[in-house]
Design a protein around this motif. Sequence first.
Motif, PDB file in Angstrom:
ATOM      1  N   THR A 262      10.784  77.194  27.706  1.00 61.71           N
ATOM      2  CA  THR A 262      11.029  78.203  28.484  1.00 61.71           C
ATOM      3  C   THR A 262      12.290  78.985  27.580  1.00 61.71           C
ATOM      4  O   THR A 262      12.149  80.118  27.398  1.00 61.71           O
ATOM      5  CB  THR A 262      11.356  78.094  29.849  1.00 61.71           C
ATOM      6  OG1 THR A 262       9.902  77.396  30.576  1.00 61.71           O
ATOM      7  CG2 THR A 262      11.547  79.327  30.430  1.00 61.71           C
ATOM      8  N   GLN A 291      -3.687  73.131  30.247  1.00 64.64           N
ATOM      9  CA  GLN A 291      -2.824  73.721  31.144  1.00 64.64           C
ATOM     10  C   GLN A 291      -1.475  73.838  30.817  1.00 64.64           C
ATOM     11  O   GLN A 291      -0.983  75.049  31.122  1.00 64.64           O
ATOM     12  CB  GLN A 291      -2.907  72.574  32.493  1.00 64.64           C
ATOM     13  CG  GLN A 291      -4.282  72.741  33.361  1.00 64.64           C
ATOM     14  CD  GLN A 291      -4.144  71.597  34.075  1.00 64.64           C
ATOM     15  OE1 GLN A 291      -3.500  70.502  34.117  1.00 64.64           O
ATOM     16  NE2 GLN A 291      -5.196  71.912  35.347  1.00 64.64           N
ATOM     17  N   GLU A 294      -1.679  77.168  28.858  1.00 65.54           N
ATOM     18  CA  GLU A 294      -1.802  78.305  29.471  1.00 65.54           C
ATOM     19  C   GLU A 294      -0.510  78.691  30.440  1.00 65.54           C
ATOM     20  O   GLU A 294      -0.203  79.786  30.405  1.00 65.54           O
ATOM     21  CB  GLU A 294      -2.857  78.054  30.740  1.00 65.54           C
ATOM     22  CG  GLU A 294      -4.290  77.803  30.037  1.00 65.54           C
ATOM     23  CD  GLU A 294      -5.367  77.200  30.848  1.00 65.54           C
ATOM     24  OE1 GLU A 294      -6.495  77.845  30.799  1.00 65.54           O
ATOM     25  OE2 GLU A 294      -5.004  76.879  31.901  1.00 65.54           O
ATOM     26  N   GLN A 295       0.313  77.966  30.567  1.00 67.20           N
ATOM     27  CA  GLN A 295       1.532  77.815  31.458  1.00 67.20           C
ATOM     28  C   GLN A 295       2.524  78.479  30.332  1.00 67.20           C
ATOM     29  O   GLN A 295       3.054  79.496  30.973  1.00 67.20           O
ATOM     30  CB  GLN A 295       2.143  76.461  31.898  1.00 67.20           C
ATOM     31  CG  GLN A 295       3.376  76.650  32.589  1.00 67.20           C
ATOM     32  CD  GLN A 295       3.869  75.251  33.051  1.00 67.20           C
ATOM     33  OE1 GLN A 295       4.190  74.345  32.138  1.00 67.20           O
ATOM     34  NE2 GLN A 295       4.033  75.017  34.294  1.00 67.20           N
ATOM     35  N   VAL A 297       2.112  80.625  27.926  1.00 67.84           N
ATOM     36  CA  VAL A 297       1.414  81.825  27.745  1.00 67.84           C
ATOM     37  C   VAL A 297       1.706  82.720  29.020  1.00 67.84           C
ATOM     38  O   VAL A 297       2.069  83.964  28.867  1.00 67.84           O
ATOM     39  CB  VAL A 297      -0.101  81.864  27.563  1.00 67.84           C
ATOM     40  CG1 VAL A 297      -0.793  83.430  27.614  1.00 67.84           C
ATOM     41  CG2 VAL A 297      -0.693  81.190  26.489  1.00 67.84           C
ATOM     42  N   ARG A 298       1.652  82.132  30.134  1.00 71.25           N
ATOM     43  CA  ARG A 298       2.136  82.851  31.357  1.00 71.25           C
ATOM     44  C   ARG A 298       3.683  83.242  31.299  1.00 71.25           C
ATOM     45  O   ARG A 298       4.014  84.493  31.912  1.00 71.25           O
ATOM     46  CB  ARG A 298       1.834  82.330  32.837  1.00 71.25           C
ATOM     47  CG  ARG A 298       0.207  82.087  33.151  1.00 71.25           C
ATOM     48  CD  ARG A 298       0.034  81.635  34.532  1.00 71.25           C
ATOM     49  NE  ARG A 298       0.752  80.296  34.786  1.00 71.25           N
ATOM     50  CZ  ARG A 298       0.060  79.118  34.569  1.00 71.25           C
ATOM     51  NH1 ARG A 298      -1.065  79.099  33.970  1.00 71.25           N
ATOM     52  NH2 ARG A 298       0.849  78.002  34.896  1.00 71.25           N
ATOM     53  N   ILE A 299       4.208  82.178  30.987  1.00 71.52           N
ATOM     54  CA  ILE A 299       5.918  82.368  30.895  1.00 71.52           C
ATOM     55  C   ILE A 299       6.073  83.553  29.790  1.00 71.52           C
ATOM     56  O   ILE A 299       6.980  84.374  30.283  1.00 71.52           O
ATOM     57  CB  ILE A 299       6.719  81.237  30.545  1.00 71.52           C
ATOM     58  CG1 ILE A 299       6.500  80.235  31.772  1.00 71.52           C
ATOM     59  CG2 ILE A 299       8.100  81.277  30.108  1.00 71.52           C
ATOM     60  CD1 ILE A 299       6.897  78.908  31.440  1.00 71.52           C
ATOM     61  N   ASP A 301       4.208  85.836  29.020  1.00 71.90           N
ATOM     62  CA  ASP A 301       3.921  87.293  29.514  1.00 71.90           C
ATOM     63  C   ASP A 301       4.920  87.847  30.485  1.00 71.90           C
ATOM     64  O   ASP A 301       5.309  88.978  30.157  1.00 71.90           O
ATOM     65  CB  ASP A 301       2.509  87.164  29.944  1.00 71.90           C
ATOM     66  CG  ASP A 301       1.908  88.308  30.638  1.00 71.90           C
ATOM     67  OD1 ASP A 301       1.669  89.442  29.610  1.00 71.90           O
ATOM     68  OD2 ASP A 301       1.745  88.622  31.971  1.00 71.90           O
ATOM     69  N   GLU A 302       5.529  87.167  31.378  1.00 75.92           N
ATOM     70  CA  GLU A 302       6.567  87.294  32.107  1.00 75.92           C
ATOM     71  C   GLU A 302       7.693  88.099  31.551  1.00 75.92           C
ATOM     72  O   GLU A 302       8.490  88.946  31.906  1.00 75.92           O
ATOM     73  CB  GLU A 302       6.976  86.268  33.061  1.00 75.92           C
ATOM     74  CG  GLU A 302       6.121  85.977  34.352  1.00 75.92           C
ATOM     75  CD  GLU A 302       5.621  87.061  35.212  1.00 75.92           C
ATOM     76  OE1 GLU A 302       6.727  87.814  35.371  1.00 75.92           O
ATOM     77  OE2 GLU A 302       4.769  87.060  35.698  1.00 75.92           O
ATOM     78  N   LYS A 306       4.838  88.740  23.116  1.00 70.96           N
ATOM     79  CA  LYS A 306       3.427  88.590  22.743  1.00 70.96           C
ATOM     80  C   LYS A 306       3.175  87.145  22.046  1.00 70.96           C
ATOM     81  O   LYS A 306       4.110  86.532  21.435  1.00 70.96           O
ATOM     82  CB  LYS A 306       3.070  89.606  22.021  1.00 70.96           C
ATOM     83  CG  LYS A 306       2.906  91.201  22.674  1.00 70.96           C
ATOM     84  CD  LYS A 306       2.367  91.933  21.988  1.00 70.96           C
ATOM     85  CE  LYS A 306       2.446  93.445  22.383  1.00 70.96           C
ATOM     86  NZ  LYS A 306       1.931  93.603  23.834  1.00 70.96           N
TER      87      LYS A 306
END
Length: 350
Positions: A262, A291, A294-295, A297-299, A301-302, A306
């Motif tokens: 992160t 998973q 994917e996690q 990628v979500r972070i 995005d938040e 990109k």
Amino acid sequence: MHFLDDALFPENQDKLVITAAPYGPEWEPADFAEDLPVTMDEHVQAAVDCYNAGATVLHIHVRELDGKGSKRLSQFNELLGRLREAVPDMILQVGGSISFAPEGEGGDAKWLSDDARHLLAELDPAPDQVTIAINTNQMNIVELMTEDDIAGTSIQRPAVYEAYRNMYVPADPAWVQEHLRRLRANGIQPHFQLANVAQLETVERLIRRGVYAGPLNVTWVAIGGGFDGPNPYNMMEFIRRVPDGAILTLETLMRSVLPINTMAIAMGLHSRCGNEDTIWGRKGEKMTSVQQVEQLVRIADELGRKVADGKEARDIYRIGEYYDSADETLAKLGYPPNRKPGQVGFTFHA
């Protein structure tokens, strides 16, 4: 690396390159049967799934059908050939250890011989990258693992635990220089896996002396046991010492993976995840490699950052690019130039 006032704005950062390491050589398949591939088809499918989730670099190890880490280069050649067809845009990065899984109960966890590791430069088809260690170093991968991390896994067995506790990575100067020469001769980019600032300084000396001339892709490997631990002070000092022209990925293990990744995403650096680094999400809950991708990628995005696609990742990593001299390499990476004869005082990069 320099952080200007606008350095944390995602529009001023490179797109995020996510490395997936879904082959977990330190685990036995039964440790996480749902996510540790054994057959060649399962190896290929793991790559496809990680790529579809957003990873563009694949860190590669191979298992034999008995679940043990493969040391047969023919197995790596077969997997690389299939991966070139299945995930043609992915950067294929072979783990330079080949495998460090103990062979049999209480077997030593060790790398192959130096001569055998040099053969990674002759894999066919050639990978895009081979990871390389610098300076022989203790690699006690269980030092930071908690009882929760290893509960119910093969590492809980005393003989296996001791094998990993006493593991080290050999990387003496003569071997490193010869390995870099062979990799370049075969068009394979080294990816430097570094334990601390001292090893980064050695890489800089290799560049200044013309031993290595090319892009500088580095992973800070914060796994303790002879390497840095995932301490933010260690992390920031390492980041500070990396030149602006390098590409830096952060790596750690177990439940430190998510917070370190992160921070990497927020700072414009790059991230790595997968079951080689951790099989855990939240405490007591296993999490697959897909998973984990994917996690991240979500972070991203938040945070508004990109994620790079395969072509963009290749451009960021400068795959296929080499330089002709120490001076050119220093300039490209943002290091100060070598001191000229008779020159006094500090030197500044162009």
